[in-house]
Design an enzyme around this catalytic site. Structure first.
Site, mmCIF file in Angstrom:
data_model
loop_
_atom_site.group_PDB
_atom_site.id
_atom_site.type_symbol
_atom_site.label_atom_id
_atom_site.label_comp_id
_atom_site.label_asym_id
_atom_site.label_seq_id
_atom_site.Cartn_x
_atom_site.Cartn_y
_atom_site.Cartn_z
ATOM 1 N N GLY A 55 54.657 29.505 42.239
ATOM 2 C CA GLY A 55 56.038 29.586 41.776
ATOM 3 C C GLY A 55 56.328 28.402 40.887
ATOM 4 N N CYS A 82 48.788 27.727 45.614
ATOM 5 C CA CYS A 82 49.464 26.856 44.653
ATOM 6 C C CYS A 82 50.824 26.408 45.213
ATOM 7 C CB CYS A 82 49.586 27.542 43.296
ATOM 8 S SG CYS A 82 49.986 26.371 42.002
ATOM 9 N N LYS A 370 49.300 50.321 38.260
ATOM 10 C CA LYS A 370 48.875 51.205 37.173
ATOM 11 C C LYS A 370 47.398 51.590 37.285
ATOM 12 C CE LYS A 370 50.448 53.026 33.320
ATOM 13 N NZ LYS A 370 51.806 53.556 33.184
#
Ligand code: XMP
Length: 514
Positions: A55, A82, A370
């Site tokens: 973030g 992270c 997708k």
């Protein structure tokens, strides 16, 4: 049997959907939720593991995205990535500080192979770093299990509590053994057995759809795009002729596309369904006549589409279910899932006519990415050409003709685009460029052809590399290919005397011209 679930908690980082995809590649189903989601709701889902994403914030700053300490006391394994790693350390009593130098890019990391996170990972491995802050003091009970030259805590763990923190990004491909690390977490540490598969998806969906639909009538708006096509075929497999597909040809499709869709889904095609093609080209051109403002054009096309669809639906009468090709990124980007709450006007979540008489919406692809939708499409035997079709905007060529739209301009852009696509395929570039098309600029200029002066339009060629379509870079197409495209367009398409190649990235440009 209950489906195994890993929950990804989204702190607004740029790779969050990638995290979820990588987990699914381990055959474990996973969903993304915003960090603002109530912890009780997460608990109620009974996840086998939780992953905290990256973030943009600094976790020690006031107002930064955060989570409660309780999250780490649920007895559910947690992996922080992270920002998620820093947050875990911060919340559990460690220290996070601004580093003297930002670490960014490919970095060699030395891992402690005794950590379950790094089973089968090479001792020295390449990872992708992107951070300002670093963990300067471990939280009580944690030990460092990886380091780089500049970062003493590249990973940490408290194995007894099944809490793991990784400073780098295992989800991106640059982290060469990142998939293995995520596999180690979800399969070994969380103990997921990995039974989420695409073939079971088709089978299970067909079964669930049959149960839900019973003998009801189903209506589907088919655009010829990947998502609505896959949704339609899935429904047809489940309920056959109880399904009616309405395909509105608004006259803004690519060359021959209307006929191609009809050939696949129409009476001569491969599927068991009722297919209605509405040739509404003139209607759309009339509505668009003289209109030049991009957003107004979009609105006109969208509204007219709904009117046409409604009229057809009325002819059919009351139906029980309406099918939509919503896919998971639509759900996340509409603010219903993760933290990236950008609502794009062109996403079709909940966007179909409420005046059509139906009882319930069916969104069979709502949980899929997708590439997963494409896999399902192939599994269902949909032609590759359609399955790997590049994205095409709902308003179609309406947003690829700058300024007002006429039938003549549609012809020009269709022909130029067909040549461009053909030559890109001839050059073997069609699968490596994410989106490419021709657009009609509203510019006319003087030229000479034969011995004649011309005053014709300029075509712009666009081709971009992109991962998420939020940012993009112009693709490097060999000059010889561009030259072939240019000379074919000028020779073969009446009304064009100039061809430009658009080098603009996004931002500042958008992919489409309007
Ligand atoms: P932009 O032009 O915003 O496009 O950089 C990003 C991606 O979205 C597609 N796009 C649309 N898709 N309706 C759609 O269904 C639209 O109005 C629309 N506008 C852009 C575009 O093709 C690209 O893939």
């Amino acid at each position: 049997m209950k489906k195994e679930l890993v929950v990804v908690i989204d702190f607004g980082g740029q790779y969050n959907q990638l995290v979820a995809r990588r987990v699914r590649e381990c055959n474990v189903y996973c969903e993304i939720y915003s960090y603002k989601t109530d912890l009780d709701k997460i608990k109620a889902m009974d996840p086998k593991g939780i992953i905290l994403t990256g973030g943009p914030s600094s976790c020690y700053e006031e107002g930064a995205a955060t989570c409660s300490e309780e999250l780490f006391n649920l007895g559910i394994p947690v992996l922080g990535l992270c920002y998620g790693a820093q947050l875990m350390s911060h919340v559990l009593g460690g220290r996070v500080e601004r580093a003297a130098v930002r670490e960014y890019g490919r970095t060699e990391v030395k891992v402690d192979k005794t950590s379950a996170l790094f089973a089968d990972v090479s001792e020295n491995t390449i990872c992708w770093m992107s951070h300002f802050d670093y963990i300067s003091k471990l939280a009580p009970g944690f030990r460092a299990v990886a380091s780089t030259e500049n970062c003493p805590v590249a990973a940490a763990e408290c194995a007894e509590r099944k809490l793991y923190a990784i400073q780098f990004h295992p989800e991106v491909l640059h982290t060469t053994e990142g998939s293995k690390m995520l596999y180690n977490f979800v399969r070994n540490i969380c103990g997921c057995c990995g039974d989420w598969r695409m073939d079971s998806f088709v089978e299970e969906s067909v079964k669930a759809i049959r149960e839900k639909v019973g003998s009801g009538k189903v209506l589907c708006a088919l655009s010829g795009g990947v998502d609505s096509s896959v949704a339609a075929v899935l429904l047809s497999k489940a309920v056959g002729e109880q399904l009616t597909c309405v395909f509105v040809d608004h006259g803004l499709l690519r060359k021959d596309e209307g006929d191609e869709v009809e050939a696949i889904f129409g009476p001569e095609g491969n599927y068991d369904l009722n297919f209605i093609r509405v040739n509404a080209q003139e209607r759309f051109y009339n509505k668009l006549a003289g209109e030049t403002a991009p957003e107004t054009k979009r609105k006109i096309i969208g509204e007219e589409f709904i009117r046409v669809f409604e009229e057809e639906a009325k002819k059919i009468g009351a139906v029980d279910f309406l099918v939509q090709g919503t896919i998971y990124p639509d759900v996340v980007e509409s603010g219903l899932g993760g933290e990236s709450a950008v609502i794009k006007s062109h996403h079709n979540v909940g966007g179909l006519p409420d005046c059509v008489d139906f009882k319930e919406i069916i969104e069979p692809l709502r949980d899929l990415f997708k590439d997963e939708v494409r896999k399902v499409g192939l599994e269902l035997g949909i032609p590759e050409k359609l399955v790997f079709r590049q994205p095409f905007p709902g308003p179609g060529l309406g947003v690829r003709i700058i300024g007002d739209v006429t039938a003549e301009k549609v012809r020009i852009v269709q022909e130029a685009d067909a040549i461009y696509r053909e030559e890109i395929a001839n050059a073997g570039l069609d699968r490596s460029i994410n989106q490419y098309f021709a657009a009609l600029t509203n510019m006319r200029s003087v030229g000479v052809m034969g011995d004649e002066r011309t005053y014709d339009y300029a075509i712009a060629l666009r081709a971009v590399h992109t991962i998420d379509f939020m940012t993009a870079e112009a693709a490097e197409i060999p000059f010889a290919v561009l030259q072939t495209v240019m000379s074919r367009i000028i020779n073969e398409v009446r009304g064009v005397n100039r061809v430009f190649y658009d080098l603009t990235s996004k931002p500042p440009g958008t992919i489409e011209f309007e």
